[in-house]
Write a protein that holds these residues in place. Structure first.
Motif: not given
Length: 255
Positions: A161-162, A164, A173-175, A187
């Protein structure tokens, strides 16, 4: 980015976190444990806040009357926590230690590991060692309360999941990707922080690892460490976890 910079950044990013709900949850559990010898007031209760980070919960517990001690692995996080306590006119001793290697902190009525901090431990042995060291710091009949991400949250909410956020002072921005171990996640975060003097954004990158285990494993390890399990609750509510619960609370007592 230095961890001290990230510590201040962390407070900004977490300003909407339900810290008061953690405090209320602990108070409610204590109120339900009068038969264990806990009084209706918290003024004489010693609480160890493990993985206290920047001290947000430590300060809140102290304001509720607990005699709080904080411990965290990060020296820079603890510097922020100490400054925060001083700014609130509260004296809280803070110590730099690994939660899996706690020693010499004294005896407490309550030990808490909150904000899914336990999920940052990588191995089963580290979790089991943490439980053993927590038991050494609890009085007989003392409460150990911690919360973790559920397997559902790790595998269905986080992985692949991404996330933002676009905001004036901080954007990110967090992937999230599958981790090396079962029910683990990595993460990958990129932060963009406004430099007010230049009007430009500075970029900082962070990589965080989290891992969780089944309810049965956590329960077994607690019993091995000398605890009696009192409750397993979900999502700040005093109800049993269900298939889509995201945060799991364990409440146990030292035998």
């Amino acid at each position: 980015m230095s961890y001290q910079q990230f510590a201040y950044l962390y407070d900004e990013l977490m300003k909407e976190a339900p810290y008061d709900q953690w405090v209320q949850f602990v108070k409610e559990k204590l109120a339900n444990c009068n038969n264990l010898g806990f009084s209706s007031t918290t003024s004489q209760l010693r609480l160890l806040d493990v993985a206290c980070g920047t001290g947000e919960l430590s300060v809140r517990f102290a304001k509720e009357g607990f005699q709080v001690t904080g411990v965290d692995l990060s020296e820079d996080m603890l510097a922020v926590a100490q400054a925060k306590a001083a700014a609130n006119g509260i004296e809280i001793p803070f110590y730099q230690q690994n939660m899996a290697e706690l020693e010499g902190l004294g005896q407490f009525d309550v030990v808490g590991i909150f904000c899914d901090s336990l999920n940052y431990l990588e191995t089963e042995e580290q979790v089991k060692d943490t439980f053993l060291h927590v038991a050494e710091h609890l009085k007989s009949g003392g409460l150990f309360i911690f919360d973790v991400h559920s397997i559902y949250k790790m595998t269905k909410v986080f992985i692949r999941q991404t996330f933002a956020l676009s905001d004036e002072p901080i954007s990110y921005i967090w992937n999230s990707f599958p981790g090396e171990y079962e029910n683990s996640v990595e993460h990958e975060l990129s932060f963009f922080v406004l430099d007010e003097s230049s009007g430009k954004y500075d970029r900082y990158d962070e990589l965080h690892f989290q891992r969780t285990f089944s309810l049965e494993q956590y329960s077994s390890w607690l019993m091995e460490a000398g605890f009696e399990l009192l409750d397993i609750n979900a999502d700040f509510e005093h109800i049993a976890p269900h298939a889509q619960s995201e945060r799991i609370f364990f409440v146990s007592v030292k035998k």
